[in-house]
Each structure stands twice: as C-alpha cells, then as structure tokens.
Enzyme design. Structure first.
Site, PDB file in Angstrom:
ATOM      1  N   ASN A 226      -5.909  -4.320  -6.562  1.00 29.93           N
ATOM      2  CA  ASN A 226      -7.006  -3.638  -5.891  1.00 29.93           C
ATOM      3  C   ASN A 226      -6.765  -2.145  -5.682  1.00 29.93           C
ATOM      4  O   ASN A 226      -7.722  -1.381  -5.543  1.00 29.93           O
ATOM      5  CB  ASN A 226      -7.247  -4.310  -4.535  1.00 29.93           C
TER       6      ASN A 226
ATOM      7  N   VAL B 151     -19.399   0.147  -2.246  1.00 29.05           N
ATOM      8  CA  VAL B 151     -18.784  -0.639  -1.179  1.00 29.05           C
ATOM      9  C   VAL B 151     -18.458   0.299  -0.030  1.00 29.05           C
ATOM     10  O   VAL B 151     -17.854   1.357  -0.227  1.00 29.05           O
ATOM     11  CB  VAL B 151     -17.509  -1.367  -1.662  1.00 29.05           C
TER      12      VAL B 151
ATOM     13  N   TYR C 243     -11.905   8.482 -13.433  1.00 28.30           N
ATOM     14  CA  TYR C 243     -12.207   7.245 -12.698  1.00 28.30           C
ATOM     15  C   TYR C 243     -12.926   6.252 -13.602  1.00 28.30           C
ATOM     16  O   TYR C 243     -12.552   5.083 -13.697  1.00 28.30           O
ATOM     17  CB  TYR C 243     -13.065   7.575 -11.477  1.00 28.30           C
TER      18      TYR C 243
ATOM     19  N   LYS D 138     -11.435   2.705 -15.017  1.00 27.07           N
ATOM     20  CA  LYS D 138     -12.099   1.440 -14.696  1.00 27.07           C
ATOM     21  C   LYS D 138     -12.574   0.722 -15.957  1.00 27.07           C
ATOM     22  O   LYS D 138     -12.604  -0.514 -15.998  1.00 27.07           O
ATOM     23  CB  LYS D 138     -13.268   1.692 -13.743  1.00 27.07           C
TER      24      LYS D 138
ATOM     25  N   THR E 148     -16.419   1.586   2.228  1.00 27.61           N
ATOM     26  CA  THR E 148     -15.010   1.686   2.596  1.00 27.61           C
ATOM     27  C   THR E 148     -14.671   3.160   2.804  1.00 27.61           C
ATOM     28  O   THR E 148     -15.432   4.044   2.395  1.00 27.61           O
ATOM     29  CB  THR E 148     -14.095   1.128   1.491  1.00 27.61           C
TER      30      THR E 148
ATOM     31  N   ASP F 195       0.861  -1.181   0.000  1.00 26.56           N
ATOM     32  CA  ASP F 195       0.000   0.000   0.000  1.00 26.56           C
ATOM     33  C   ASP F 195       0.894   1.227   0.000  1.00 26.56           C
ATOM     34  O   ASP F 195       2.004   1.203   0.544  1.00 26.56           O
ATOM     35  CB  ASP F 195      -0.910   0.014   1.222  1.00 26.56           C
TER      36      ASP F 195
END
Length: 276
Positions: free
Chosen positions: A107, A205, A172, A176, A207, A41
């Site tokens: 991810n 999601v 974005y 994607k 997060t 990360d």
C-alpha cells in the site's frame, strides 16, 4: 480484549504504509476480520513530497486501533525503497507472530503531484517499493506452503492517462501503471503455488495524501475547481470515498470469498474508468 474472530482468523497480514490513510484502514479491517498484522511505514519526510507525511505517532495510533480489535500487531519503521530494511522488518514480524505469512497489502505510496523534481522518488516508492514488498514477502509464503493472497494498491491513474506537465504527476501515473505489470507477472508466477495476486485501483480516497493544501491546489489548477476544495466529484468527474471503502474491497479479495480471483486489476471508482 479477546482476539477478533472472523474469516481471517489465524492468518497474518503484512501491510506497508500502515501509519495512516488507506494503510491504517487495511490494518484495522483485516484485524477486525481476525488477522494479526505486521505493519511498516517510513514515518519520515521525503524531500520532494510537498505535504506532511506520516509520523511515528501516526503508526502508534494504528497500533492502538489494531490492538483494540483484539488482534496482535508488530509495527516497525521501515522504508520500502530499502529492500534489506523491509526484509528485516518482515522477518521480525513473522517470527513474533508465529512463523506464518498469509496476506500482503503493498500500500505504501506518495503523491507529489505538482513536484518538478519528484520523478525518481515517486517511482522508487510507488513502483520499486511494491516490487520490494512482494519480493521479500513471497519467499516466506512459498516456504510455508499455505498459499495466500497479495494485493497491490494502484490507482485509477494506473488504468487511465493523467494529463499533467509535472514530473511528479507523470511519475505517479507511470508507477501506478507499472504496478499492473508487476501484478500480472507475479500472478503468473505465484498463482500456481496457491498465492493469488491482484491490484486494486481506487479513485479519490479521503486520506492525508490527497486531502492536504498542496494537493487541493494542484487539483484546482488541473480541473478549475474552487481552490481549497476537495470536490473531485464535480471537478474531475470522480467520487471521493473514505479509506474504509477500499479496505472492504481488499478484505474481500484476500478472504476465501475471493479464492478464485487472481491476475485482476479491480477498479473501486464508481465507474470513473468506464466513463473515460
């Protein structure tokens, strides 16, 4: 604690963006299924991203959760935009965990949706970073000759258009969508070598990348929802789920249960794409 025993026992998984959110959920789930983990990360802030990004403490928390399953983990701060840094981190993890690599979960991603100057950053992380991840990982996988599975984390916004005037939002969606092209290209390249490649396309999601003040404000402006809420189910006709739901889908894809699946863009979205 004794090592977990499960469908992924003896395998090693490489996961980017592993400090929190979906990345952490993938790491913990695959570890619970028996895999050892190489986690990376950035653990730093990118200027165009308006919400707080993951920290070294977040990555340390992921390490603890994986170790609690009994699995081994090698965690490193590395930037997916920097191919050499990523390659170094992966090589160190592979060497420490026995010289094999079986699973890749690309991810790492950012969502500077309202960013006016975010185009280059979101493309660099969400698209070029995925390319770097697969590029450095496929080589040790091919060398080992054990086959394996690669999952690229995209989004429903990689399957449908996103109407927004902001460079961050447009970038974005473009990134994607680009992930699908990477997935199909790598699937054609690697499936004959026994390495399956698929993409997963979550809807909302829960997060820190989505559930934060800045993204909630952007959602309210885009959908007319009450500011401060994360009620995307009513505002954007999209359900929100916990990251563990996406991790379940990834765990299935990389296990023997998914051994005949490659080149597939899999929505995990409660039918959102179909409704569009």
């Amino acid at each position: 604690m004794a090592a977990a025993s499960g469908p992924l026992t003896g395998k090693v998984a490489f996961i980017t963006g592993a400090a929190r959110g979906q990345g952490r959920a993938h790491a913990v789930r695959l570890a619970s299924d028996g895999a050892d983990v190489i986690a990376v990360d950035l653990c730093d802030q990118i200027a165009s991203v308006p919400y707080p990004m993951a920290t070294a403490d977040d990555l340390a928390a992921t390490v603890k959760l994986v170790e609690d399953t009994g699995a081994r983990i090698v965690a490193t701060q590395a930037d997916v935009r920097d191919r050499d840094s990523l390659k170094t981190a992966l090589r160190a993890g592979v060497e420490e965990l026995g010289g094999r690599l079986d699973i890749v979960v690309a991810n790492a991603g950012i969502a500077p949706m309202a960013g006016e100057n975010a185009w280059h950053d979101v493309i660099d992380v969400n698209l070029t970073g995925v390319h770097h991840t697969v590029d450095v990982a496929m080589r040790p996988m091919l060398k080992a000759g054990n086959g394996g599975a690669i999952v690229l984390i995209s989004s429903v916004m990689g399957l449908v258009g996103l109407g927004s005037p902001f460079a961050g939002s447009i970038g974005y969606s473009a990134a994607k969508h680009g992930v699908v092209g990477l997935m199909r290209s790598y699937a054609n390249l690697l499936t004959p070598q026994g390495i399956r490649v698929n993409s997963v396309h979550p809807a909302g999601v829960r997060t820190p990348m989505i559930d934060n003040e800045f993204t909630r404000k952007w959602l309210s402006e885009m959908t007319g929802a009450e500011e401060g809420s994360l009620n995307m189910a009513s505002a954007a006709n999209m359900e929100t789920v916990e990251p563990e739901v996406i991790a379940d889908a990834v765990a299935w894809l990389v296990s023997d249960s998914g051994r005949h699946i490659s080149g597939v863009a899999l929505p995990v979205d409660d039918g959102y794409v179909n409704k569009r």
